[in-house]
Design a protein around this motif. Structure first.
Motif, PDB file in Angstrom:
ATOM      1  N   VAL A  89      -5.194  -0.328  -5.132  1.00 12.62           N
ATOM      2  CA  VAL A  89      -5.984  -2.302  -4.863  1.00 12.62           C
ATOM      3  C   VAL A  89      -6.145  -1.747  -7.108  1.00 12.62           C
ATOM      4  N   LYS A  90      -6.049  -3.377  -6.855  1.00 10.56           N
ATOM      5  CA  LYS A  90      -6.324  -3.863  -8.451  1.00 10.56           C
ATOM      6  C   LYS A  90      -8.135  -3.886  -8.314  1.00 10.56           C
ATOM      7  N   ALA A  91      -8.955  -3.226  -9.620  1.00  9.68           N
ATOM      8  CA  ALA A  91      -9.909  -4.387  -9.554  1.00  9.68           C
ATOM      9  C   ALA A  91     -10.109  -4.708 -11.360  1.00  9.68           C
ATOM     10  N   GLU A  92     -10.789  -5.387 -11.768  1.00 16.04           N
ATOM     11  CA  GLU A  92     -11.069  -6.044 -12.814  1.00 16.04           C
ATOM     12  C   GLU A  92     -12.457  -5.103 -13.661  1.00 16.04           C
ATOM     13  N   ASN A  93     -12.891  -5.662 -15.182  1.00 18.94           N
ATOM     14  CA  ASN A  93     -14.055  -4.813 -15.768  1.00 18.94           C
ATOM     15  C   ASN A  93     -14.518  -3.059 -14.876  1.00 18.94           C
ATOM     16  N   GLY A 111      -9.452  -4.466   5.956  1.00 17.38           N
ATOM     17  CA  GLY A 111     -10.904  -5.163   5.791  1.00 17.38           C
ATOM     18  C   GLY A 111     -11.250  -5.441   4.818  1.00 17.38           C
ATOM     19  N   LEU A 112     -10.619  -5.078   4.042  1.00 19.09           N
ATOM     20  CA  LEU A 112     -11.440  -4.690   2.520  1.00 19.09           C
ATOM     21  C   LEU A 112     -11.284  -6.382   2.216  1.00 19.09           C
ATOM     22  N   LYS A 113     -12.247  -7.107   1.261  1.00 19.78           N
ATOM     23  CA  LYS A 113     -11.545  -8.495   0.028  1.00 19.78           C
ATOM     24  C   LYS A 113     -11.599  -7.901  -1.231  1.00 19.78           C
ATOM     25  N   PRO A 114     -11.072  -8.680  -1.979  1.00 18.82           N
ATOM     26  CA  PRO A 114     -11.335  -9.160  -2.863  1.00 18.82           C
ATOM     27  C   PRO A 114     -12.435 -10.333  -3.417  1.00 18.82           C
ATOM     28  N   GLY A 115     -13.422  -9.295  -4.330  1.00 21.02           N
ATOM     29  CA  GLY A 115     -14.796  -9.285  -4.607  1.00 21.02           C
ATOM     30  C   GLY A 115     -15.901  -8.546  -4.581  1.00 21.02           C
ATOM     31  N   GLU A 116     -15.150  -7.571  -3.389  1.00 25.32           N
ATOM     32  CA  GLU A 116     -15.997  -6.699  -3.535  1.00 25.32           C
ATOM     33  C   GLU A 116     -16.127  -5.364  -4.425  1.00 25.32           C
ATOM     34  N   THR A 117     -16.945  -5.055  -4.809  1.00 23.60           N
ATOM     35  CA  THR A 117     -17.339  -3.687  -5.948  1.00 23.60           C
ATOM     36  C   THR A 117     -16.982  -2.613  -5.821  1.00 23.60           C
ATOM     37  N   VAL A 118     -16.332  -1.983  -7.464  1.00 24.60           N
ATOM     38  CA  VAL A 118     -16.099  -0.340  -7.166  1.00 24.60           C
ATOM     39  C   VAL A 118     -17.119   0.574  -8.050  1.00 24.60           C
ATOM     40  N   LYS A 119     -17.865   1.185  -7.573  1.00 26.34           N
ATOM     41  CA  LYS A 119     -18.015   1.786  -8.373  1.00 26.34           C
ATOM     42  C   LYS A 119     -18.162   3.616  -8.715  1.00 26.34           C
TER      43      LYS A 119
END
Length: 592
Positions: free
Chosen positions: A15-19, A58-66
């Motif tokens: 998974v890739k995430a920004e911010n 079921g994971l979607k772009p836009g969900e958060t990473v904590k």
């Protein structure tokens, strides 16, 4: 500052995430509404790549990473022994109560039972100064293993508070230490440790003791040392899992960590069903009282397979620090390497040989170098022995995982398909296997087994080497053309292979063999060769020298002589002498 990333890209377990600029590499995170567990593996500018240890369906772009605020870690505390975990230390029995069919996504970081109360014996007094690694309490974890609670690395100070002896849950504060800066450290039964970081030791020690396995081909021919590293490569059906089970059951390690890494579910089920029923021959208690199982089958998430190896070795290091000898069975490192290959492919990294990542050898080295004998911070000496099964496709030992593993282990126990199909188990090829521990253990063998054992070993191995050459001639022109002394080599090699190297894992007498019996068997076989060879030199025909009944009696020693009645082997030696004395006497007049 509150850290929160946003998912931008999902590719299986990657998974890739920004911010993500405030996050750290190797930090453990939770992803999306289901709070899937993942680990940050790289950060570039504001974008991070995360490997997820659960299914990402079921994971979607836009969900958060904590952030969880810590690297991927394991909880080290009483309750690990006798338990069955998945690759990231979640207890499968507990998960089975919640969801009987599958491990549900987002179940979280369940770990050890925090409600169970353990009997604690505090060993320190108020005012006492404790250093890192020092044991401050004992907990009887099972009837055979005493769990020693240690001051975590990096912490020391004066005891300003201690609980009375009693029964407490693992989160209960047992002692408080005040260090030189005035900071108070509250210690309970739990240490959390990042799995990719080896635990510190005060010094490494030389290898000098055999890991006794009760398997003749290992203990005498290709020994594994306590603190050593061994590889068991073999194609499908050659018996890797059976050897791993035998070593887990019978080796004289104090604690076994069995990692089923990406193996088929039925193999792991076999372990889970068999081990709880097995009785340990040394303690006469269930073998699970000294075993930790980590089950990571081939249908579990790939990334968790990669983590399971590190989870297992970290647990092993923790018990080593208490002064225990720990043996790790990793079954199999090929599946672990396949997990690396899949994640590397999804990261679009440049592949090396056969698609494996270029860093495969360094990852294997990091794993195997955590084996060894070490003196811990509290002065206790413990060891970790790693036995890794390797599953080369088609039994091809030139493939990258086997070749890389060979560089980092000192015992290479090559399983042979031809032997396995001939029902010769353990199917260890005695011509290409090797152990570099023979020389290191020579003094140990002389003191604990027999002065001449290694000399006898060398002689028997040379007979097997000679037989290999002769068999090539026999296949061309037949056995009858060979001189008698060479025909004798073929007969003695048959006795060595059938009577010594072949061992029945399901036979109550033959499954485990004491070193004393192994030594006497080797001596008896060589004694047979010496007496027979002397008769050959006297000109006695091989047909008379080879007495079927006598040769079969020697082959059957493994079944007929129990470990506690090895004096019966002396009778077999007497039978050898009696037969050949009579033979020499009978032919004495003819040979003048």
């Amino acid at each position: 500052m509150h850290k929160e990333g946003i998912v931008t890209f999902i590719n299986g377990p990657v998974v890739k995430a920004e911010n993500m600029s405030l996050f750290k590499v190797r930090e453990m995170v939770t992803i999306g509404q289901q709070r899937l567990i993942g680990e940050v593996i790289s950060i570039e500018n504001d974008e991070a790549t995360i490997q997820v240890y659960e299914e990402t369906e079921g994971l979607k772009p836009g969900e958060t990473v904590k952030s969880t605020g810590s690297p991927l870690s394991v909880k080290l505390a009483p309750g690990m022994i006798g338990n069955i975990f998945d690759g990231i230390q979640r207890p499968l029995k507990r998960i089975d109560e919640i969801s009987p069919d599958f491990i549900p996504e987002g179940i979280g970081l369940l770990s050890l039972d925090e409600e169970k109360k353990w009997e604690v014996h505090i060993l320190v007094e108020e005012g006492q100064y404790l250093k890192q690694g020092q044991v401050f309490a004992h907990v009887p974890e099972t009837s055979v293993i005493t769990h020693k609670l240690m001051v975590p690395p990096g912490i020391e100070g004066k005891v300003i508070f201690k609980k009375e002896n009693g029964h407490y849950p693992i989160r209960e504060v047992l002692i408080k230490l005040e260090d030189k800066t005035g900071t108070v450290h509250e210690l309970n039964m739990i240490q959390e440790w990042p799995v990719r970081t080896p635990r510190p030791v005060s010094k490494r020690r030389a290898i000098e003791e055999l890991l006794v396995t009760g398997q003749r081909v290992l203990d005498i021919f290709f020994p594994i040392a306590k603190g050593g590293a061994a590889a068991v490569p073999g194609g499908f059906g050659t018996g890797k899992t059976v050897i791993q089970h035998q070593l887990a059951k019978w080796s004289n390690a104090d604690i076994i960590v069995y990692i089923g890494c990406g193996e088929r579910g039925n193999e792991m089920t076999n372990v889970l069903e068999e081990f709880p029923r097995l009785i340990d021959p040394r303690t006469q208690r269930p073998i699970m009282e000294r075993t930790i199982l980590i089950a990571n089958t081939s249908n579990m998430p790939v990334a968790a397979r990669e983590a399971s190896i590190y989870t297992g070795i970290t647990m092993a290091e923790y018990y080593r620090d208490m002064g225990y000898d720990v043996a790790i069975m990793a079954d199999s490192t090929s599946r672990w390497a396949e997990a690396l290959r899949e994640i590397s492919g999804r990261l679009e990294e440049m592949p090396a040989e056969e698609g494996y990542p270029a860093y495969l050898p360094s990852r294997l080295a990091e794993f195997y170098e955590r084996a060894g004998v070490a003196e811990s911070l509290n002065g206790e000496t413990g060891s970790i022995t790693i036995i890794g099964a390797v599953s080369p496709p088609g039994g091809d030992f030139s493939e990258p995982v086997t070749e890389s593993t060979k560089r980092f282990v000192s015992a290479f126990l090559a399983l042979d398909r031809a032997l396995a199909y001939a029902r010769h188990y353990p199917a260890i090829n005695y011509l290409i296997s090797y152990s570099a521990y023979v020389d290191m253990l020579s003094d140990w063998y002389k003191e604990n087994v027999g002065e001449d054992l290694l000399d006898l070993r060398a002689k028997l191995l040379s007979i097997l080497q000679e037989e290999k050459k002769l068999m090539e001639i026999v296949q061309l022109v037949g056995e009858d053309v060979l001189p008698n002394d060479q025909r004798l080599i073929l007969e003695i090699a048959r006795v060595i292979k059938n009577g010594f190297l072949q061992q029945n894992a399901l036979h109550k007498t033959d499954s485990f063999v004491s070193l004393e019996k192994q030594y006497k068997m080797v001596k008896t076989i060589y004694h047979l060769y010496e007496r027979a060879y002397k008769c050959i030199k006297l000109g006695i025909p091989i047909s008379q020298i080879k007495d079927e009944k006598l040769f079969d009696e020697i082959i059957k020693i493994k079944y007929t002589v129990e470990n506690d009645k090895i004096e019966l082997i002396d009778k077999v030696n007497d039978d050898i002498d009696l037969y050949f004395d009579e033979l020499e006497e009978k032919y004495k007049d003819n040979l003048k």
